[in-house]
Design a protein around this motif. Structure first.
Motif, PDB file in Angstrom:
ATOM      1  N   LYS A 275       0.918  -1.164   0.134  1.00 12.84           N
ATOM      2  CA  LYS A 275       0.077   0.102   0.105  1.00 12.84           C
ATOM      3  C   LYS A 275       0.802   1.221   0.055  1.00 12.84           C
ATOM      4  O   LYS A 275       0.528   2.168  -0.623  1.00 12.84           O
ATOM      5  CB  LYS A 275      -0.868  -0.033   1.279  1.00 12.84           C
ATOM      6  N   GLN A 276       1.901   1.113   0.745  1.00 13.03           N
ATOM      7  CA  GLN A 276       3.082   2.483   0.860  1.00 13.03           C
ATOM      8  C   GLN A 276       3.363   2.679  -0.551  1.00 13.03           C
ATOM      9  O   GLN A 276       3.496   3.822  -0.833  1.00 13.03           O
ATOM     10  CB  GLN A 276       3.830   2.185   1.855  1.00 13.03           C
ATOM     11  N   TYR A 277       4.105   1.625  -1.423  1.00 14.04           N
ATOM     12  CA  TYR A 277       4.480   1.651  -2.600  1.00 14.04           C
ATOM     13  C   TYR A 277       3.503   2.212  -3.520  1.00 14.04           C
ATOM     14  O   TYR A 277       3.791   3.346  -4.427  1.00 14.04           O
ATOM     15  CB  TYR A 277       5.065   0.274  -2.925  1.00 14.04           C
ATOM     16  N   GLU A 279       0.877   4.093  -2.766  1.00 10.79           N
ATOM     17  CA  GLU A 279       0.674   5.515  -2.404  1.00 10.79           C
ATOM     18  C   GLU A 279       1.677   6.293  -3.205  1.00 10.79           C
ATOM     19  O   GLU A 279       1.721   7.671  -3.725  1.00 10.79           O
ATOM     20  CB  GLU A 279       0.554   5.538  -1.104  1.00 10.79           C
ATOM     21  N   ILE A 280       3.112   6.004  -3.158  1.00  2.16           N
ATOM     22  CA  ILE A 280       3.950   6.527  -3.620  1.00  2.16           C
ATOM     23  C   ILE A 280       3.934   6.954  -5.135  1.00  2.16           C
ATOM     24  O   ILE A 280       4.129   7.884  -5.822  1.00  2.16           O
ATOM     25  CB  ILE A 280       5.448   6.213  -3.291  1.00  2.16           C
ATOM     26  N   GLU A 282       1.084   6.599  -6.870  1.00  2.00           N
ATOM     27  CA  GLU A 282       0.233   7.676  -7.094  1.00  2.00           C
ATOM     28  C   GLU A 282       0.628   8.946  -6.932  1.00  2.00           C
ATOM     29  O   GLU A 282       0.159   9.863  -7.662  1.00  2.00           O
ATOM     30  CB  GLU A 282      -1.286   7.258  -5.898  1.00  2.00           C
ATOM     31  N   ARG A 283       1.355   9.358  -5.779  1.00  2.42           N
ATOM     32  CA  ARG A 283       1.758  10.724  -5.359  1.00  2.42           C
ATOM     33  C   ARG A 283       2.847  11.083  -6.697  1.00  2.42           C
ATOM     34  O   ARG A 283       2.696  12.175  -7.104  1.00  2.42           O
ATOM     35  CB  ARG A 283       2.519  10.580  -4.136  1.00  2.42           C
ATOM     36  N   GLU A 286       0.737  11.851  -9.717  1.00  6.08           N
ATOM     37  CA  GLU A 286       0.082  12.993  -9.554  1.00  6.08           C
ATOM     38  C   GLU A 286       0.936  14.293  -9.946  1.00  6.08           C
ATOM     39  O   GLU A 286       0.766  15.452 -10.336  1.00  6.08           O
ATOM     40  CB  GLU A 286      -0.564  13.317  -8.216  1.00  6.08           C
TER      41      GLU A 286
END
Length: 464
Positions: A275-277, A279-280, A282-283, A286
């Motif tokens: 999940k952390q990967y 999120e990175i 995705e960030r 963006e």
């Protein structure tokens, strides 16, 4: 048609010299001839007076023989003696058309005791010194005579004078032509330097400098060329920096996305790390999206066809909405937001100005430490309005304040805290310019920053 400026200059100068000679030479010859004619006439008159004096003293029995003997002693002159009846003792000289060079009226005047001088009856024409004549009366043995003296301007003397004039003319033309060639080369050399520098510039070499010491139009042209080359060099450097910055800004998130994508392929990763990967990834995605959006926005603003839709709207209400939009950010940092927003209506593109306040106020919130303050103030004036946005954040060093509106430029302190692309303030400056406004920054490192934006209230056209 002659395309070489050098030859055109040379031919122009030669034409001017030839025209000047054709006009000046006859005039100079005319005045020169009249001076010589006056001297010759006076010399002939003195000679006639001497002959009169000698004849009165000697009283020759044969005046014709006496005059003939005197004529042999002065080969440059012609003596013609007339008796009291006006008859000549020797043939009267004639001109090229066979006409006598001594007229009966002139003879009669001298026999009456008058002295005749041809220049007293009008200036002599160029090239006709041989028409000069003087007439003096004389007496001998109770008889009256008239003596006329003329120039014996032989053909050899004419040829000699014409030869001298021709030689002088050739010397003048030769020296003038050489001086013109030298002067023309001096004039054209700066243009040759400019041409060579232009060719280098066209090949992409912007390190060119034309050294021209002239203070005339050519010197100003060279100075303008050097200024243009320097501006093009700066633009090329900006282009290279832009490409380098874009590559850097794109490469950084792509590297993160690539690295964490590979990590997700590992089957041994636990769910929390996965999940952390994600999120990175995705960030960073963006971040790439924002970069692309800002680049397109800036390119659109700099084009001549960017849409501009001015309307009348409440500027104070727009600023309040921006502050409310950022409430989650400033509330999370426990910032004190102070608003002084009297009602102000302006004419402008509301969407573009919304981008301005979003970028400037967003930066103020981002760089203000927790517990800090931000002041947003409107000051309406007669024909414009001031917008003050003041924070007590990390501030901007003085040496960086002149460059913060450049594309991709980031203050070093901001690099550590900001993941932005460095395009926000460049977009702000462009939008403000389109509204014919100004933006200034006042700041000290560690003491916050103040942005002052001045906009006209009405009656303006968008700058393209």
């Amino acid at each position: 048609m002659i395309k070489s400026l050098y030859f055109r200059v040379v031919l122009t100068f030669l034409a001017i010299v030839l025209t000047s000679i054709l006009v000046a030479f006859p005039l100079a010859t005319y005045f020169f001839t009249n001076v010589i004619s006056s001297e010759f006439q006076q010399e002939m008159l003195n000679m006639g007076k001497q002959i009169v004096a000698i004849s009165e003293e000697v009283q020759p029995k044969n005046m014709s023989s006496f005059i003939t003997s005197s004529n042999r002693l002065n080969e440059n002159y012609l003596f013609t003696l007339f008796d009291s009846e006006g008859n000549a003792f020797s043939p009267i000289p004639t001109d090229n058309k066979g006409r006598p060079r001594i007229l009966p009226s002139e003879i009669a005047g001298v026999l009456q005791g008058n002295t005749y001088k041809s220049l007293d009856y009008g200036s002599i024409h160029v090239g006709a010194i041989n028409t000069l004549k003087v007439g003096v009366p004389l007496q001998s043995n109770g008889q009256h005579f008239g003596l006329f003296i003329q120039m014996n301007f032989t053909q050899s003397m004419k040829n000699q004078v014409q030869f001298i004039i021709t030689i002088v003319l050739i010397i003048v033309l030769t020296i003038g032509s050489l001086l013109i060639l030298i002067a023309s080369r001096y004039l054209v050399n700066p243009l040759k330097k400019l041409t060579a520098a232009t060719e280098k510039l066209a090949r992409g070499n912007f390190n060119v400098n034309v050294k021209v010491n002239n203070k005339d139009e050519l010197g100003k042209l060279a100075e303008s060329f050097n200024h243009m080359a320097n501006e093009l060099k700066q633009l090329e450097q900006m282009r290279q920096d832009f490409v380098s910055n874009v590559s850097h800004e794109i490469q950084s998130p792509l590297t993160s996305i690539r690295g964490f994508s590979k990590a997700l392929r590992e089957s041994e990763i636990d769910e929390t790390s996965r999940k952390q990967y994600l999120e990175i990834i995705e960030r960073e995605s963006e971040r790439l999206s924002r970069l692309s959006e800002n680049l397109l926005k800036l390119a659109s603003l700099e084009s001549e066809h960017h849409p501009f839709h001015p309307t009348v709207f409440d500027l104070d209400e727009q600023l309040r909405r921006i502050v409310v939009f950022f409430e989650p950010q400033w509330s999370a940092k426990d910032l004190d937001i102070d608003l002084a927003l009297p009602r102000v209506k302006i004419t402008g593109d509301a969407d573009q100005l919304n981008q301005v306040w979003t970028n400037v106020i967003g930066n103020a919130i981002k760089f203000t430490p927790p517990g800090g303050q931000i002041h947003v103030k409107l000051v309406p004036l007669r024909d414009r309005v001031q917008v003050w946005i003041h924070d007590d954040g990390i501030g901007i060093p003085e040496e960086d304040q002149g460059r913060i509106f450049e594309r991709f430029y980031k203050v070093d302190q901001a690099r550590q805290r900001d993941s932005g692309s460095g395009l926000g303030l460049a977009i702000v400056r462009k939008i403000i310019d389109m509204h014919q406004g100004t933006i200034e920054v006042q700041s000290e490192a560690g003491k916050g920053a103040v942005f002052l934006i001045v906009l006209p209230v009405t009656n303006f056209m968008a700058k393209k």
